[in-house]
Design an enzyme around this catalytic site. Sequence first.
Site, short mmCIF file in Angstrom:
data_model
loop_
_atom_site.label_atom_id
_atom_site.label_comp_id
_atom_site.label_asym_id
_atom_site.label_seq_id
_atom_site.Cartn_x
_atom_site.Cartn_y
_atom_site.Cartn_z
N HIS A 169 20.61 5.40 14.82
CA HIS A 169 19.95 4.63 16.04
C HIS A 169 20.46 5.11 17.33
O HIS A 169 20.06 5.42 18.28
CB HIS A 169 20.21 3.02 15.76
N GLU A 170 22.11 5.02 17.54
CA GLU A 170 22.57 5.68 18.66
C GLU A 170 22.33 7.12 18.80
O GLU A 170 22.05 7.54 20.02
CB GLU A 170 24.01 5.21 18.70
N HIS A 173 18.90 7.59 20.43
CA HIS A 173 18.92 7.44 22.03
C HIS A 173 19.31 8.66 22.51
O HIS A 173 18.61 9.18 23.48
CB HIS A 173 19.94 6.37 22.20
N HIS A 179 14.22 2.23 23.27
CA HIS A 179 14.05 1.18 22.12
C HIS A 179 12.68 1.07 22.16
O HIS A 179 11.78 1.25 22.87
CB HIS A 179 14.71 -0.04 22.51
N TYR A 228 14.80 -3.69 18.06
CA TYR A 228 15.82 -4.64 17.98
C TYR A 228 15.25 -5.68 17.06
O TYR A 228 14.17 -5.68 16.77
CB TYR A 228 15.83 -5.23 19.39
#
Length: 269
Positions: A169-170, A173, A179, A228
């Site tokens: 996930h990071e 980014h 997101h 999220y």
Amino acid sequence: MRAFFIAITVLQFLEAINTASLSAKSKGSLPETLEPEDRAVTRAIEAEIRAKTKRVACSSDEIDSPAARNGIISTKARWEDFYIYIGEEYSDKHRTLINNAAYRLSQVIPCVDFRIWRKGEKPSEDYEGTYLHVMKTGEGCWSYTGKVFEGAQNISLDNGCMSVGTIMHEMIHALGFRHEQCRPDRDDYITIYLQNVIPGKEHNFKKYSYQEVTTYNVTYDTKSLMHYDSYAFSGNEKPTMLTKTGGKIADPEELAPGDITKLKRMYNC
Ligand SMILES: *[C@@H]1O[C@H](CO)[C@@H](O)[C@H](O)[C@H]1NC(C)=O
Ligand SMILES: *[C@@H]1O[C@H](CO)[C@@H](O)[C@H](O)[C@H]1NC(C)=O
């Protein structure tokens, strides 16, 4: 037979160019390629970590930097090679999980050269290319969006972030994605309850315009690894976000098919 030799020569030539551009870029040690993942090893390490470490409540924070304002549309924020320096504070098991998260992403976008500096080695002080510096900051899990620095670009992965899903996930980014719930079309799919968000964390629910981000024609997906969960940044244990039909959104651990399509489209591979 001749075609075969030509092919070999071309390959050697390409390799020579590759090596030349690598050494031009760095005066210190070079990162190695990634180790292939053994999923059973990943699962065992994750289970052990889960038993010992509380996962951080919020899946991640996202840092806005001026250069990333245009986020995923700006091609300047793309990586040609995704070199990773893992800080010395990580154990071998943590290093394995970080390697395995990068390995899974490298399988999705094989035209990006993913590498990790060997344990004990690091980029030289005057290293010219951008590389990801994975560090424990005590601030949870966060990343800048896209490639925005020269030299080291920090990414924060504390003990509570140590699962392949959260690390991916990071890293996504860092690769250039915001997101899922920041998409311009999100209000057609979810309802945000800002009144339940921890004061000061509202920026995590910002919606971007079509001038700032592109959806790559992939349908909105609440199961995206970049979405999220319903309680992210909740200050009062009430949901900060539900689907339009009132459903809860879970914290995913795997890449959704749409995540794969978007990564491939962003990086043309
Ligand atoms: C990255 O982390 C290092 C080490 O903590 C710090 O000195 C540096 O200022 C950080 N860089 C940015 C841009 O925040
Ligand atoms: C999205 O789809 C539209 C219409 O099908 C097309 O014109 C456009 O080029 C596509 N955009 C991307 C980024 O694939």
